[in-house]
Motif scaffolding. Sequence first.
Motif, PDB file in Angstrom:
ATOM      1  N   ALA A  89     -10.371 -91.166  -2.320  1.00 25.40           N
ATOM      2  CA  ALA A  89     -11.065 -92.185  -1.522  1.00 25.40           C
ATOM      3  C   ALA A  89     -10.837 -93.595  -2.042  1.00 25.40           C
ATOM      4  N   ASP A  90     -10.820 -93.771  -3.322  1.00 24.91           N
ATOM      5  CA  ASP A  90     -10.658 -95.100  -3.893  1.00 24.91           C
ATOM      6  C   ASP A  90      -9.291 -95.285  -4.533  1.00 24.91           C
ATOM      7  N   CYS A  91      -8.356 -94.477  -4.109  1.00 23.26           N
ATOM      8  CA  CYS A  91      -7.029 -94.478  -4.696  1.00 23.26           C
ATOM      9  C   CYS A  91      -6.339 -95.829  -4.546  1.00 23.26           C
ATOM     10  N   CYS A  92      -5.680 -96.195  -5.559  1.00 19.03           N
ATOM     11  CA  CYS A  92      -4.760 -97.332  -5.593  1.00 19.03           C
ATOM     12  C   CYS A  92      -5.433 -98.697  -5.716  1.00 19.03           C
ATOM     13  N   ALA A  93      -6.703 -98.805  -5.424  1.00 15.98           N
ATOM     14  CA  ALA A  93      -7.400-100.088  -5.523  1.00 15.98           C
ATOM     15  C   ALA A  93      -6.602-101.209  -4.845  1.00 15.98           C
ATOM     16  N   GLY A  94      -6.011-100.883  -3.677  1.00 15.41           N
ATOM     17  CA  GLY A  94      -5.248-101.875  -2.949  1.00 15.41           C
ATOM     18  C   GLY A  94      -3.832-102.065  -3.460  1.00 15.41           C
ATOM     19  N   ARG A  95      -3.423-101.242  -4.427  1.00 18.59           N
ATOM     20  CA  ARG A  95      -2.070-101.346  -4.994  1.00 18.59           C
ATOM     21  C   ARG A  95      -1.341-100.016  -4.777  1.00 18.59           C
ATOM     22  N   PRO A  96      -0.625 -99.847  -3.684  1.00 16.65           N
ATOM     23  CA  PRO A  96       0.003 -98.573  -3.346  1.00 16.65           C
ATOM     24  C   PRO A  96       0.961 -98.035  -4.398  1.00 16.65           C
ATOM     25  N   GLU A  97       1.550 -98.907  -5.222  1.00 17.22           N
ATOM     26  CA  GLU A  97       2.485 -98.424  -6.239  1.00 17.22           C
ATOM     27  C   GLU A  97       1.808 -97.527  -7.281  1.00 17.22           C
ATOM     28  N   ILE A  98       0.495 -97.646  -7.418  1.00 16.25           N
ATOM     29  CA  ILE A  98      -0.232 -96.817  -8.377  1.00 16.25           C
ATOM     30  C   ILE A  98      -0.217 -95.351  -7.957  1.00 16.25           C
ATOM     31  N   CYS A  99      -0.313 -95.095  -6.664  1.00 17.30           N
ATOM     32  CA  CYS A  99      -0.411 -93.724  -6.157  1.00 17.30           C
ATOM     33  C   CYS A  99       0.924 -92.999  -6.112  1.00 17.30           C
ATOM     34  N   GLY A 100       2.004 -93.687  -6.305  1.00 12.90           N
ATOM     35  CA  GLY A 100       3.305 -93.045  -6.356  1.00 12.90           C
ATOM     36  C   GLY A 100       3.596 -92.192  -5.142  1.00 12.90           C
ATOM     37  N   ALA A 101       3.726 -90.898  -5.350  1.00 12.14           N
ATOM     38  CA  ALA A 101       4.153 -89.967  -4.303  1.00 12.14           C
ATOM     39  C   ALA A 101       3.014 -89.485  -3.414  1.00 12.14           C
ATOM     40  N   LEU A 102       1.816 -89.971  -3.600  1.00 12.53           N
ATOM     41  CA  LEU A 102       0.676 -89.468  -2.824  1.00 12.53           C
ATOM     42  C   LEU A 102       0.894 -89.542  -1.310  1.00 12.53           C
ATOM     43  N   PRO A 103       1.420 -90.639  -0.768  1.00 12.08           N
ATOM     44  CA  PRO A 103       1.650 -90.660   0.687  1.00 12.08           C
ATOM     45  C   PRO A 103       2.624 -89.569   1.152  1.00 12.08           C
ATOM     46  N   GLU A 104       3.669 -89.315   0.374  1.00 13.03           N
ATOM     47  CA  GLU A 104       4.620 -88.267   0.746  1.00 13.03           C
ATOM     48  C   GLU A 104       3.977 -86.887   0.676  1.00 13.03           C
ATOM     49  N   ILE A 105       3.151 -86.683  -0.322  1.00 11.10           N
ATOM     50  CA  ILE A 105       2.453 -85.402  -0.456  1.00 11.10           C
ATOM     51  C   ILE A 105       1.531 -85.195   0.739  1.00 11.10           C
ATOM     52  N   ALA A 106       0.810 -86.224   1.118  1.00 17.13           N
ATOM     53  CA  ALA A 106      -0.102 -86.134   2.266  1.00 17.13           C
ATOM     54  C   ALA A 106       0.681 -85.863   3.542  1.00 17.13           C
ATOM     55  N   GLU A 107       1.841 -86.485   3.684  1.00 20.34           N
ATOM     56  CA  GLU A 107       2.658 -86.278   4.876  1.00 20.34           C
ATOM     57  C   GLU A 107       3.170 -84.833   4.936  1.00 20.34           C
ATOM     58  N   GLN A 108       3.576 -84.270   3.803  1.00 17.65           N
ATOM     59  CA  GLN A 108       4.025 -82.889   3.759  1.00 17.65           C
ATOM     60  C   GLN A 108       2.888 -81.941   4.123  1.00 17.65           C
ATOM     61  N   ALA A 109       1.692 -82.231   3.647  1.00 17.01           N
ATOM     62  CA  ALA A 109       0.539 -81.402   3.946  1.00 17.01           C
ATOM     63  C   ALA A 109       0.158 -81.497   5.413  1.00 17.01           C
ATOM     64  N   ALA A 110       0.507 -82.592   6.073  1.00 17.21           N
ATOM     65  CA  ALA A 110       0.180 -82.768   7.472  1.00 17.21           C
ATOM     66  C   ALA A 110       0.861 -81.736   8.365  1.00 17.21           C
ATOM     67  N   CYS A 111       1.910 -81.100   7.852  1.00 17.97           N
ATOM     68  CA  CYS A 111       2.595 -80.071   8.642  1.00 17.97           C
ATOM     69  C   CYS A 111       1.638 -78.939   8.978  1.00 17.97           C
ATOM     70  N   CYS A 112       0.604 -78.781   8.212  1.00 20.81           N
ATOM     71  CA  CYS A 112      -0.352 -77.698   8.423  1.00 20.81           C
ATOM     72  C   CYS A 112      -1.602 -78.165   9.156  1.00 20.81           C
ATOM     73  N   ALA A 113      -1.683 -79.426   9.507  1.00 17.36           N
ATOM     74  CA  ALA A 113      -2.909 -79.973  10.097  1.00 17.36           C
ATOM     75  C   ALA A 113      -3.354 -79.215  11.327  1.00 17.36           C
ATOM     76  N   GLY A 114      -2.439 -78.784  12.154  1.00 15.26           N
ATOM     77  CA  GLY A 114      -2.806 -78.025  13.346  1.00 15.26           C
ATOM     78  C   GLY A 114      -3.194 -76.608  13.037  1.00 15.26           C
ATOM     79  N   HIS A 115      -2.892 -76.160  11.812  1.00 15.88           N
ATOM     80  CA  HIS A 115      -3.184 -74.785  11.400  1.00 15.88           C
ATOM     81  C   HIS A 115      -4.637 -74.613  10.989  1.00 15.88           C
ATOM     82  N   ALA A 116      -5.204 -75.662  10.401  1.00 18.19           N
ATOM     83  CA  ALA A 116      -6.578 -75.581   9.878  1.00 18.19           C
ATOM     84  C   ALA A 116      -7.574 -75.984  10.952  1.00 18.19           C
ATOM     85  N   LYS A 117      -8.747 -75.390  10.859  1.00 18.41           N
ATOM     86  CA  LYS A 117      -9.826 -75.729  11.791  1.00 18.41           C
ATOM     87  C   LYS A 117     -11.015 -76.206  11.029  1.00 18.41           C
TER      88      LYS A 117
END
Length: 117
Positions: A89-117
């Motif tokens: 929730a408070d990741c990166c404190a407005g500095r996206p470089e801190i989170c590194g690969a987090l956006p890519e990880i979230a995007e990969q996990a999105a492949c299952c978004a329609g699978h979960a209810k």
Amino acid sequence: MQLPVAVEALSALAHASRLAVFRLLVRAGEPGMAAGEIAREVGVRPNTLSTHLTILGHAGLVRSRRDGRSIVYSADYAAMGELMGFLVADCCAGRPEICGALPEIAEQAACCAGHAK
């Protein structure tokens, strides 16, 4: 998600076998798995598995339902999403470089978004 709920969920996952069970159930999807099948896959005794499932259930991470003579367990995707959201929730404190690969990880996990209810 409130801090005590997050702590309980994280505590439930802070055991190798429980984490393996939870990850297995996440992969199994909405249909879930019967307890005996989970025990075989994870390699734990049924009575030990019962304890692990109880802990995961009390933490709100796993749901159960009766299917004939079996009890089928499934991951609670909503609870998992809330926990993940709480953690970042408070990741990166407005500095996206801190989170590194987090956006890519979230995007990969999105492949299952329609699978979960």
